[in-house]
Scaffold this motif. Structure first.
Motif, short mmCIF file in Angstrom:
data_model
loop_
_atom_site.label_atom_id
_atom_site.label_comp_id
_atom_site.label_asym_id
_atom_site.label_seq_id
_atom_site.Cartn_x
_atom_site.Cartn_y
_atom_site.Cartn_z
N ASN A 230 1.52 6.85 -6.62
CA ASN A 230 0.42 7.79 -6.90
C ASN A 230 0.84 9.23 -6.63
OD1 ASN A 230 -1.55 6.05 -7.85
ND2 ASN A 230 -2.33 5.61 -5.81
N CYS A 231 1.57 9.45 -5.56
CA CYS A 231 2.02 10.80 -5.22
C CYS A 231 2.90 11.38 -6.32
CB CYS A 231 2.79 10.80 -3.90
SG CYS A 231 1.74 10.60 -2.46
N GLN A 232 3.75 10.55 -6.88
CA GLN A 232 4.67 11.04 -7.90
C GLN A 232 3.99 11.22 -9.25
OE1 GLN A 232 7.75 8.09 -7.57
NE2 GLN A 232 8.60 9.03 -5.73
N GLN A 233 3.01 10.37 -9.55
CA GLN A 233 2.35 10.42 -10.86
C GLN A 233 1.14 11.35 -10.89
OE1 GLN A 233 1.39 6.35 -11.71
NE2 GLN A 233 3.53 5.74 -11.84
N LYS B 141 8.23 11.26 -0.55
CA LYS B 141 8.96 12.34 -1.22
C LYS B 141 8.02 13.36 -1.87
CE LYS B 141 13.21 10.40 -0.85
NZ LYS B 141 13.23 9.85 0.48
N VAL B 142 6.91 13.65 -1.18
CA VAL B 142 6.01 14.72 -1.63
C VAL B 142 6.80 16.02 -1.57
CG1 VAL B 142 3.94 16.03 -0.99
CG2 VAL B 142 3.93 13.53 -0.89
N PRO B 143 6.68 16.89 -2.57
CA PRO B 143 7.41 18.16 -2.52
C PRO B 143 7.08 18.96 -1.26
CG PRO B 143 6.46 17.82 -4.70
CD PRO B 143 5.91 16.74 -3.82
N LEU B 144 8.11 19.54 -0.67
CA LEU B 144 7.94 20.30 0.57
C LEU B 144 6.91 21.41 0.42
CD1 LEU B 144 8.81 20.96 3.47
CD2 LEU B 144 10.62 22.40 2.48
N ALA B 145 6.96 22.16 -0.68
CA ALA B 145 6.03 23.26 -0.87
C ALA B 145 4.58 22.77 -0.89
CB ALA B 145 6.34 24.01 -2.16
N THR C 229 -2.49 14.02 -4.90
CA THR C 229 -1.68 14.16 -3.70
C THR C 229 -2.08 15.40 -2.91
OG1 THR C 229 0.17 13.09 -4.83
CG2 THR C 229 0.69 14.35 -2.84
N GLY C 230 -2.21 16.52 -3.60
CA GLY C 230 -2.62 17.75 -2.93
C GLY C 230 -4.00 17.64 -2.31
N THR C 231 -4.91 16.96 -2.99
CA THR C 231 -6.26 16.77 -2.47
C THR C 231 -6.25 15.93 -1.21
OG1 THR C 231 -7.15 16.94 -4.72
CG2 THR C 231 -8.59 15.97 -3.06
N VAL C 232 -5.51 14.83 -1.22
CA VAL C 232 -5.41 13.97 -0.04
C VAL C 232 -4.81 14.75 1.13
CG1 VAL C 232 -4.23 11.95 0.95
CG2 VAL C 232 -5.32 11.79 -1.30
N LEU C 233 -3.75 15.50 0.87
CA LEU C 233 -3.12 16.30 1.92
C LEU C 233 -4.09 17.35 2.48
CD1 LEU C 233 0.42 16.86 0.40
CD2 LEU C 233 -0.09 15.61 2.49
N TRP D 199 0.84 -1.20 0.00
CA TRP D 199 0.00 0.00 0.00
C TRP D 199 0.87 1.25 0.00
CZ3 TRP D 199 -0.70 4.27 3.08
CH2 TRP D 199 -1.81 5.04 2.78
N LEU D 200 1.92 1.25 0.81
CA LEU D 200 2.82 2.40 0.86
C LEU D 200 3.51 2.63 -0.49
CD1 LEU D 200 4.47 2.01 4.37
CD2 LEU D 200 2.94 3.83 3.62
N GLU D 201 3.95 1.57 -1.12
CA GLU D 201 4.59 1.70 -2.44
C GLU D 201 3.60 2.25 -3.47
OE1 GLU D 201 7.69 1.50 -3.22
OE2 GLU D 201 8.47 0.57 -1.40
N LYS D 202 2.36 1.79 -3.41
CA LYS D 202 1.34 2.30 -4.33
C LYS D 202 1.06 3.77 -4.05
CE LYS D 202 -3.25 1.35 -6.08
NZ LYS D 202 -4.43 0.51 -6.03
N PHE D 203 1.00 4.14 -2.77
CA PHE D 203 0.77 5.54 -2.40
C PHE D 203 1.93 6.41 -2.92
CE2 PHE D 203 0.97 9.22 0.40
CZ PHE D 203 -0.35 9.64 0.40
#
Length: 163
Positions: free
Chosen positions: A97-100, A131-135, A105-109, A90-94
């Motif tokens: 998804n975050c990178q693609q 590794k979600v972008p810090l900004a 990703t922004g919506t989930v955050l 699940w973590l690998e899939k997440f």
């Protein structure tokens, strides 16, 4: 004026502490402040709490990235095998998804920061690991936390207006 600055400083400290230690509830602290009748505007209270929350969550975010060295108790021992289980998959899939899908990703955050579903503490760690972008983490987390604590700060006044 000094009393307000002291209260805002205390609020910031409690919000950082609550971001680091889930047993501390900044929500209860904020409701107590509002019900006590402080002269702090709702938006300023929400701004200070959101800033403190993000400051605290950044420690989790950076620790998950490996940028902060954790005590030995929290680190994986050298030579430990990585097990492939459902959680790891699940973590690998997440992460993928975050990178693609940055909008996803922004919506989930944003949803997590505002509603704490899924818990923002967990999402902060997973976002760092993924590794979600810090900004993106800071902006979406701050906006979500501002909305959450802004709503919390105005809720007693809204309820009192209805009664």
């Amino acid at each position: 004026m000094l009393a307000v600055i002291g209260l805002l400083s205390t609020t910031f400290g409690v919000s950082v502490a609550s971001a680091l230690l889930p047993l501390i509830s900044v929500e209860l602290f904020a409701i107590g402040l509002v019900l006590n009748g402080t002269d702090i505007p709702w938006w300023l209270l929400a701004l200070v709490i959101a800033a403190g929350q993000i400051a605290g969550k950044l420690l989790h975010f950076y620790a998950a990235r490996g940028a902060i060295r954790l005590p030995g108790l929290f680190r994986r021992k050298v030579g430990e095998r990585e097990q492939k289980g459902r959680w790891r998959e699940w973590l690998e899939k997440f992460r993928s998804n975050c990178q693609q899908r940055p909008v996803w990703t922004g919506t989930v955050l944003l949803i997590s920061a505002a509603a704490s579903l899924p818990p923002f503490a967990a999402i902060a760690v997973i976002a760092g690991w993924a590794k979600v972008p810090l900004a993106m983490f800071v902006v979406t987390g701050f906006v979500g936390r501002f909305v959450r604590f802004g709503a919390l700060a105005i809720a007693p006044g809204v309820v009192a207006g209805w009664l």
